[in-house]
Design a protein around this motif. Structure first.
Motif, short mmCIF file in Angstrom:
data_model
loop_
_atom_site.label_atom_id
_atom_site.label_comp_id
_atom_site.label_asym_id
_atom_site.label_seq_id
_atom_site.Cartn_x
_atom_site.Cartn_y
_atom_site.Cartn_z
N SER A 145 0.86 -0.94 -0.04
CA SER A 145 0.13 -0.14 -0.06
C SER A 145 0.90 1.08 0.03
O SER A 145 0.54 2.01 -0.56
N VAL A 146 2.14 1.56 0.75
CA VAL A 146 2.58 2.65 0.89
C VAL A 146 2.74 3.03 -0.44
O VAL A 146 3.26 3.53 -0.85
N ALA A 147 4.16 1.73 -0.89
CA ALA A 147 4.25 1.64 -2.52
C ALA A 147 3.76 1.57 -3.38
O ALA A 147 3.89 3.32 -4.04
N THR A 148 2.03 1.80 -3.37
CA THR A 148 0.72 2.75 -4.62
C THR A 148 1.31 4.18 -4.64
O THR A 148 1.23 4.89 -4.86
N GLY A 149 0.80 3.80 -2.84
CA GLY A 149 1.76 5.29 -2.52
C GLY A 149 1.99 6.47 -2.85
O GLY A 149 2.18 7.41 -3.76
N MET A 150 3.93 6.10 -3.04
CA MET A 150 4.78 6.63 -3.58
C MET A 150 4.93 6.55 -4.65
O MET A 150 4.59 7.71 -5.88
N ALA A 151 4.05 5.75 -5.87
CA ALA A 151 3.88 5.80 -7.36
C ALA A 151 2.87 7.02 -7.73
O ALA A 151 2.57 7.69 -9.01
N LEU A 152 2.02 6.65 -6.92
CA LEU A 152 0.65 7.79 -6.70
C LEU A 152 1.69 9.42 -6.78
O LEU A 152 1.17 10.11 -7.63
N GLY A 153 1.98 9.01 -5.92
CA GLY A 153 2.62 10.39 -5.55
C GLY A 153 3.82 11.01 -7.03
O GLY A 153 3.76 12.47 -6.94
N PHE A 154 4.84 10.58 -7.24
CA PHE A 154 5.56 10.84 -8.29
C PHE A 154 4.24 10.94 -9.08
O PHE A 154 5.10 12.00 -10.13
N LYS A 155 3.76 10.15 -10.07
CA LYS A 155 3.31 10.86 -10.88
C LYS A 155 2.33 11.53 -11.13
O LYS A 155 2.65 12.46 -11.65
N ALA A 186 -3.63 0.88 -8.02
CA ALA A 186 -3.16 1.13 -8.81
C ALA A 186 -2.89 0.83 -9.71
O ALA A 186 -2.82 2.14 -10.89
N ALA A 187 -4.14 -0.20 -10.30
CA ALA A 187 -5.08 -0.17 -11.69
C ALA A 187 -5.68 1.06 -12.38
O ALA A 187 -5.38 1.57 -13.03
N HIS A 188 -6.42 1.84 -11.19
CA HIS A 188 -7.24 2.75 -11.34
C HIS A 188 -6.39 4.34 -11.43
O HIS A 188 -7.06 4.87 -12.47
N TYR A 189 -5.18 4.82 -11.17
CA TYR A 189 -4.81 5.91 -10.99
C TYR A 189 -3.33 4.89 -12.07
O TYR A 189 -3.13 6.33 -12.08
N GLU A 190 -3.66 4.20 -13.04
CA GLU A 190 -2.94 4.03 -13.67
C GLU A 190 -1.54 3.81 -13.47
O GLU A 190 -0.35 4.78 -14.15
N LEU A 191 -0.82 3.75 -12.87
CA LEU A 191 0.46 3.96 -11.95
C LEU A 191 1.36 2.91 -13.30
O LEU A 191 2.36 1.66 -12.29
N PRO A 215 0.67 -0.67 -14.70
CA PRO A 215 1.20 -1.16 -13.37
C PRO A 215 1.71 -2.01 -14.03
O PRO A 215 0.72 -3.25 -14.18
N MET A 216 3.06 -2.93 -13.51
CA MET A 216 3.60 -3.91 -14.12
C MET A 216 3.46 -4.34 -12.45
O MET A 216 4.26 -4.38 -11.09
N CYS A 217 3.71 -6.29 -13.16
CA CYS A 217 3.06 -7.20 -12.04
C CYS A 217 4.20 -8.17 -12.51
O CYS A 217 3.91 -8.81 -13.78
N LEU A 218 5.63 -8.55 -11.41
CA LEU A 218 6.19 -9.72 -11.43
C LEU A 218 6.29 -10.80 -11.26
O LEU A 218 6.65 -10.46 -9.50
N ILE A 219 5.85 -11.73 -11.48
CA ILE A 219 5.53 -13.53 -11.48
C ILE A 219 6.62 -14.13 -10.96
O ILE A 219 7.01 -14.70 -12.02
N GLY A 232 -5.33 -5.38 -13.69
CA GLY A 232 -6.30 -3.93 -14.36
C GLY A 232 -4.12 -3.89 -15.28
O GLY A 232 -3.99 -3.22 -15.47
N PHE A 233 -3.55 -4.91 -14.26
CA PHE A 233 -1.95 -4.93 -14.41
C PHE A 233 -1.32 -5.88 -15.85
O PHE A 233 -1.84 -6.41 -16.56
N ALA A 234 -0.83 -5.19 -15.97
CA ALA A 234 0.35 -6.00 -17.13
C ALA A 234 1.43 -6.90 -16.10
O ALA A 234 1.98 -6.62 -15.28
N VAL A 235 1.02 -7.88 -16.69
CA VAL A 235 2.05 -9.13 -16.15
C VAL A 235 2.76 -9.64 -16.93
O VAL A 235 2.94 -10.17 -18.07
N GLN A 236 4.04 -10.26 -15.85
CA GLN A 236 4.54 -11.40 -16.97
C GLN A 236 5.14 -12.30 -15.54
O GLN A 236 5.19 -11.81 -14.17
N GLN A 237 5.46 -13.44 -15.76
CA GLN A 237 5.15 -14.57 -15.29
C GLN A 237 7.57 -15.50 -15.54
O GLN A 237 7.39 -15.64 -16.90
N VAL A 238 7.51 -14.99 -14.61
CA VAL A 238 9.81 -15.48 -14.97
C VAL A 238 10.34 -16.30 -14.25
O VAL A 238 10.03 -16.40 -12.32
#
Length: 268
Positions: free
Chosen positions: A121-131, A160-165, A226-230, A200-206
């Motif tokens: 949640s904090v990281a999402t807030g950081m990203a929103l603030g920077f954006k 994160a998806a709603h605010y297009e982070l 936002p990107m999700c890397l699994i 709403g994420f772009a997703v990659q699995q590696v």
């Protein structure tokens, strides 16, 4: 660094982790070793770092699975943010290296974490603030697959998806084990790629231990998403008797176990 150099660095970080936990007599080796390659890829290749903690344009990292901090601390010391001698003081009173990361005690730590889910949640807030501020910083957050059973994580993913982070990358250390046993038995998270896509994420699995795959995945961005890397990982990676063994979620190696583990990791 080349991928061979990154692999060597990861082995060094794993050795440092195990020595730290042995001296402390406590810690979380399983999830620390599974995450080591991810942290090395970020800190030695992908993240835009700065020696100045007040540099507003640098990238940020949040260790949401805060209990798995030994590789984080070992890297911060290796990078010069903290004296290497402090590696001997893991989990000791007044040490910068507390049982969970504390940004008020440890230089280089961007967010205090420990209560699982809050770092996401904090990281999402950081990203929103920077954006909103038009800053070029990118935010990376590392969460555990057991951790994302927490509902607070999914509220953050929705936001994160709603605010297009598109300045946020969520990395899941998908090692399939948590404190009490297999994730699938405790609270099955199912098809994570499908879930994140639906949110709403772009997703990659590696493979989270393949540096070529990790580096390529960390380069990818999608505008407005936002990107999700699994990262499929092995709990206790690199030490034969710890790998895929839930008993090593939260206990330190004794002297004999440490010696064997260091030999397997190419050290003494």
């Amino acid at each position: 660094m080349t991928t061979a150099e990154l692999s060597a660095k990861a082995r060094q970080i794993r050795r440092d982790c195990l020595r730290m936990m042995h001296r402390a007599g406590s810690g979380h080796p399983g999830g620390s070793l599974s995450a080591a390659d991810i942290l090395v890829a970020l800190y030695y290749d992908k993240m835009k770092l700065s020696a100045d903690p007040h540099d507003e344009d640098r990238d940020r990292f949040v260790l949401s699975k805060g209990h798995a901090n030994p590789p984080y601390y070992a890297i911060l010391a290796d990078k010069g943010y903290v004296l290497k001698a402090e590696l001997e003081n893991l989990r000791r009173l007044h040490s910068p290296f507390q049982g969970h990361p504390d940004c008020n005690k440890c230089p280089g730590v961007d967010c205090s974490t420990g209560s699982l889910g809050q770092g996401v949640s904090v990281a999402t807030g950081m990203a929103l603030g920077f954006k909103l501020a038009g800053r070029p910083s990118h935010v990376y957050v590392l969460a555990g697959d057991g951790e994302i059973q927490e509902g607070i994580c999914w509220e953050a993913f929705l936001a994160a998806a709603h605010y297009e982070l598109d300045d946020l990358t969520v990395i899941v250390d998908n090692n399939h084990l948590q404190l009490d046993g297999p994730v699938a038995e405790i609270m099955d998270t199912g098809d994570l790629a499908a879930k994140f896509t639906a949110f709403g994420f772009a997703v990659q699995q590696v493979d989270g231990h393949d540096f070529d795959a990790l580096l390529a995945a960390l380069d990818r961005r999608e505008a407005g998403r936002p990107m999700c890397l699994i990262c499929d990982t092995v709990k206790g990676k690199g030490v034969s008797f710890m790998e895929n063994n839930v008993d090593w979620h939260g206990k330190a190696p004794n002297a004999e176990e440490l010696a064997q583990a260091l030999r397997e990791l190419g050290g003494e």
